[in-house]
Design a protein around this motif. Sequence first.
Motif, mmCIF file in Angstrom:
data_model
loop_
_atom_site.group_PDB
_atom_site.id
_atom_site.type_symbol
_atom_site.label_atom_id
_atom_site.label_comp_id
_atom_site.label_asym_id
_atom_site.label_seq_id
_atom_site.Cartn_x
_atom_site.Cartn_y
_atom_site.Cartn_z
ATOM 1 N N ALA A 17 54.942 13.649 23.568
ATOM 2 C CA ALA A 17 54.041 12.518 23.565
ATOM 3 C C ALA A 17 52.673 12.711 22.852
ATOM 4 O O ALA A 17 52.110 12.365 22.525
ATOM 5 C CB ALA A 17 53.501 11.433 24.873
ATOM 6 N N ALA A 18 51.956 13.425 23.892
ATOM 7 C CA ALA A 18 50.643 14.397 23.355
ATOM 8 C C ALA A 18 51.079 14.424 22.424
ATOM 9 O O ALA A 18 49.815 14.467 21.662
ATOM 10 C CB ALA A 18 50.307 15.547 24.423
ATOM 11 N N GLN A 20 52.521 14.419 19.885
ATOM 12 C CA GLN A 20 52.573 13.111 18.600
ATOM 13 C C GLN A 20 51.567 12.114 18.926
ATOM 14 O O GLN A 20 51.522 11.743 17.455
ATOM 15 C CB GLN A 20 53.941 12.058 19.070
ATOM 16 N N GLU A 21 50.877 12.201 19.748
ATOM 17 C CA GLU A 21 49.200 11.457 19.389
ATOM 18 C C GLU A 21 48.570 12.332 19.085
ATOM 19 O O GLU A 21 46.841 11.762 18.907
ATOM 20 C CB GLU A 21 48.802 10.983 21.037
ATOM 21 N N GLY A 22 48.659 13.284 19.300
ATOM 22 C CA GLY A 22 47.510 14.765 18.288
ATOM 23 C C GLY A 22 46.476 14.846 19.769
ATOM 24 O O GLY A 22 44.990 15.617 19.154
ATOM 25 N N GLU A 23 46.867 14.601 21.053
ATOM 26 C CA GLU A 23 45.826 15.482 21.573
ATOM 27 C C GLU A 23 46.375 16.295 22.702
ATOM 28 O O GLU A 23 47.940 16.266 22.466
ATOM 29 C CB GLU A 23 45.210 13.714 22.463
ATOM 30 N N GLU A 27 44.558 15.492 28.083
ATOM 31 C CA GLU A 27 43.693 13.884 27.550
ATOM 32 C C GLU A 27 44.570 13.007 27.721
ATOM 33 O O GLU A 27 44.269 12.093 27.867
ATOM 34 C CB GLU A 27 43.074 14.667 26.220
ATOM 35 N N PHE A 28 45.224 13.317 27.344
ATOM 36 C CA PHE A 28 46.717 12.146 27.250
ATOM 37 C C PHE A 28 46.683 11.618 28.136
ATOM 38 O O PHE A 28 47.607 10.718 28.991
ATOM 39 C CB PHE A 28 48.279 12.840 27.076
ATOM 40 N N ARG A 31 44.181 9.353 30.140
ATOM 41 C CA ARG A 31 44.109 8.315 29.020
ATOM 42 C C ARG A 31 44.791 7.004 29.941
ATOM 43 O O ARG A 31 45.095 6.123 29.718
ATOM 44 C CB ARG A 31 44.123 8.385 27.663
ATOM 45 N N GLU A 35 44.174 3.662 31.815
ATOM 46 C CA GLU A 35 45.105 2.254 31.723
ATOM 47 C C GLU A 35 45.885 1.506 32.117
ATOM 48 O O GLU A 35 45.191 0.493 32.451
ATOM 49 C CB GLU A 35 46.357 2.704 29.946
#
Length: 80
Positions: A17-18, A20-23, A27-28, A31, A35
Motif C-alpha cells: 500500500a505504501a 502504491q501511494e508512493g511513500e 510515512e504511510f 498518516r 487519520e
Amino acid sequence: MRSLRLDPELDELIRRAAAQEGESVSEFLRRAAAERARRTLAEPRPGLADVIGAVRSDGGRARRTGEAFGDLVTERQRSR
C-alpha cells in the motif's frame, strides 16, 4: 518514538500500500495513525452515545446507594 510488531501478512500489505501511494512505510503508517486518531477523537464515545439523554428516572437512587455504602463500611469496621 514508538515501535510496533506486525505479522508477515500485515507487513506485506502495508509495504504494498505504501508503494502504491508512493511513500515510505513509515510515512504511510504515520498518516494512517493520524487519520485514525483524528477520526476516533471526533466520534462520540462508543458505549455512551446510545444512552446519553435516554435514561429516565424518578430519582432517589443515589441517596439509597450512599446509605448502602455507609452500611457496608460500618459492617466492615465492626468485623475487624
